[in-house]
Design an enzyme around this catalytic site. Structure first.
Site, PDB file in Angstrom:
ATOM      1  CB  THR A  31      -0.953   0.002   1.208  1.00  0.00           C
ATOM      2  OG1 THR A  31      -1.842  -1.122   1.104  1.00  0.00           O
ATOM      3  CG2 THR A  31      -1.768   1.285   1.245  1.00  0.00           C
ATOM      4  CG  ASN A  53      -6.174  -9.218  -4.553  1.00  0.00           C
ATOM      5  OD1 ASN A  53      -6.371  -8.681  -5.640  1.00  0.00           O
ATOM      6  ND2 ASN A  53      -6.867  -8.893  -3.473  1.00  0.00           N
ATOM      7  CD  GLN A  73      -1.454 -12.386  -3.977  1.00  0.00           C
ATOM      8  OE1 GLN A  73      -0.983 -13.516  -3.883  1.00  0.00           O
ATOM      9  NE2 GLN A  73      -1.923 -11.724  -2.927  1.00  0.00           N
ATOM     10  CB  SER A  78       3.222  -6.857   0.397  1.00  0.00           C
ATOM     11  OG  SER A  78       2.936  -6.594   1.738  1.00  0.00           O
ATOM     12  CG  HIS A 113       1.921  -9.625   4.768  1.00  0.00           C
ATOM     13  ND1 HIS A 113       0.651 -10.156   4.825  1.00  0.00           N
ATOM     14  CD2 HIS A 113       1.794  -8.422   4.187  1.00  0.00           C
ATOM     15  CE1 HIS A 113      -0.204  -9.301   4.290  1.00  0.00           C
ATOM     16  NE2 HIS A 113       0.472  -8.233   3.906  1.00  0.00           N
ATOM     17  CB  CYS A 164      -8.140  -5.028   2.211  1.00  0.00           C
ATOM     18  SG  CYS A 164      -6.353  -5.264   2.284  1.00  0.00           S
TER      19      CYS A 164
END
Length: 519
Positions: free
Chosen positions: A73, A161, A191, A211, A213, A338
């Site tokens: 983000t 995603n 992804q 990202s 995680h 989200c």
């Protein structure tokens, strides 16, 4: 409770043991500030640059910039800000900049919302346009070719995603080239990392956020790639870290952990091959088809990541399926993490123009490239239990929580209800050995988990819609205390309130439900 089978890797993943060890070493040994000039700081700086170089190799970044940040983000906002500031400067200098800010209709919500945010704050007032996708979730390249000459910034994903659909990045790049577009191009690579080959410097891509995680690193660490020569404006300024690209003391534990994951990825011998992952997906797909009549997959496997399945079951809403899978220990989701708490159908499936029932019934099942064969086998067994439980229930459609359920009598508020907190349930049952545990979940939820025993007490399954038939027995003199239980505590709360409203003074509910008890 059945053991947990985690199949929601597109939302987040467990942290790789090597990453945990690397983070711990960074906190215990290499804890210096990489901006410091003493030996401890230099050691931290060396670690940071080693990870950056490894990331550059894995991503094929060439001479592009790679900066560490908090995640995708932040990377998206930084990229959008950079592009829009450059557009504003070009416009101020009298150069044409295009009319459109174009994003794929199936993008993560962070993309259109950041476009809207910075377009407004910077006063550009450009039109924001969603690029349509076809029924398979792939971008409409003909429409892109039409929009491209007047497009100032294009935002697309490498892989979706929710559905796992792989974008035709080569086709998108060709549309930009053949149309003569000067658009800047942002590609969400979240992804794709660890699942698709990436050679960013060999493409026209200007910005690519990642990202950690999503691929076995901790939350709070990410990367942003910026092509050499692409415009850049820092989102955060201050101490001048990351060569002034992203100020703020670096998250060295997160960077070390991400470096460990990238090392495993670069080694190439630990993660499953595309063929192995596709075989595991096919194994799960076969179990799903066998368990649920009429199940349909919402994207073609040959155009999707082998680690993601998105499917719908006729007559079953997403929440009912989630409850069923959760009861069996399967951790899946109804879409993006989200937005999974929202009731609206998936915007991704809506953009694909799938029938409304498929959007409202959709489930995403995803696993990582380190998934073990035993996990897949256990998942298939759990899926079979879910199908059997649903068939035994005699119901093809799960009711909404309110359907056929009794209403609260007397309007007793939650604060006045007798609540049993999860940690004290065992002590409560010792004080009330005659207490009756009542599982108010649907029959198939109860059966999918193999029944329910808590504190040595076997729970009686009485779904909400069946409480009326039991009420008279529980209102007799010397009726036992009742402890109502469900997944989250919401249905159990309403059941306890209803019984108290009818005059049963010893109606309780398990606060937080099975989620709190198992956590």
């Amino acid at each position: 409770m059945p053991p947990q089978i985690y199949l929601d890797s597109n939302a987040s993943n467990a942290v790789l043991p090597q990453a945990v060890a690397a983070a711990r070493a960074a906190m215990e040994q290499d804890y210096g500030n990489p901006s410091s000039t003493h030996v401890a700081g230099l050691r931290a700086k060396a670690l940071l640059e080693t990870v950056r170089q490894r990331a550059a190799r894995v991503l094929g970044a060439g001479d592009g910039r790679l900066m560490f940040n908090s995640g995708a983000t932040e990377g998206i906002h930084t990229a959008v800000l950079s592009a829009l500031v450059a557009l504003r400067e070009r416009r101020a200098a009298g150069h044409p900049v295009g009319r459109w800010l174009v994003y794929g209709a199936t993008e993560h919500k962070a993309v259109p919302e950041s476009l809207t945010h910075w377009n407004r704050l910077l006063g550009l007032d450009l039109d924001i346009v969603a690029l349509p996708v076809d029924g398979e979730g792939r971008h409409d390249l003909a429409r892109l070719h039409t929009l491209a000459p007047e497009t100032a910034l294009l935002c697309t994903m490498a892989a979706n995603n929710e559905t796992g659909v792989i974008s035709d990045l080569a086709g998108i790049e060709q549309a930009l080239l053949t149309s003569g577009s000067s658009a800047l191009w942002l590609v969400d690579g979240v992804q794709a990392l660890g699942k698709l080959p990436l050679k960013l410097a060999a493409t026209r891509i200007d910005y690519a956020p990642f990202s950690g995680h999503k691929l076995y690193a901790p939350k709070g660490i990410g990367l942003l790639y910026v092509r050499a020569g692409a415009p850049f404006t820092p989102l955060m300024v201050g101490g001048g870290q990351e060569a002034g690209d992203r100020s703020g003391t670096e998250n060295m534990a997160g960077i070390a952990a991400l470096g460990a994951v990238l090392a495993v990825l670069e080694d190439g011998r630990t993660f499953g091959s595309p063929q192995q992952l596709a075989a595991r997906r096919d194994q799960i797909a076969a179990a799903l088809r066998s368990a649920f009549r009429g199940l349909c997959f919402n994207t073609p496997f040959d155009k999707s990541l082998p680690t993601t399945l998105n499917f719908s079951v006729p007559g079953l809403a997403s929440q009912a399926l989630l409850n069923l899978f959760d009861a069996a220990g399967l951790r899946v989701s109804a879409g993006s993490a989200c937005s999974s708490g929202q009731a609206a159908p998936s915007h991704v499936l809506a953009a694909m123009q799938l029938p409304d029932w498929r959007s409202r019934s959709a489930i995403r099942l995803s696993f990582g490239p380190l998934v073990e064969p035993q996990t897949i086998a256990d998942a298939c067994d759990a899926i079979a239990r879910c199908g059997n439980a649903l068939q035994r229930s005699g119901r093809l459609t799960a009711p909404a929580l309110e359907d056929g359920a009794p209403t609260t009598v007397g309007g007793e508020p939650a604060a006045e209800l007798a609540i049993v907190d999860a940690p004290s349930l065992g002590a409560f049952l010792q004080r009330h050995p005659d207490a009756l545990l009542v599982d108010v979940r649907e029959r198939y939820e109860h059966d999918a988990g193999g029944g329910l025993t808590m504190g040595g007490c076997v729970a009686l399954n009485v779904p909400m819609a069946s409480l009326n038939a039991q009420a008279d027995r529980w209102l007799q003199p010397q009726a036992p205390p009742l402890v109502f239980i469900c997944k989250s505590g919401q249905r159990a709360h309403r059941a306890a309130a209803w019984m108290r409203g009818l005059g049963h003074a010893q109606a309780w509910f398990l606060n937080g439900g099975l989620t709190a008890h198992s956590g």
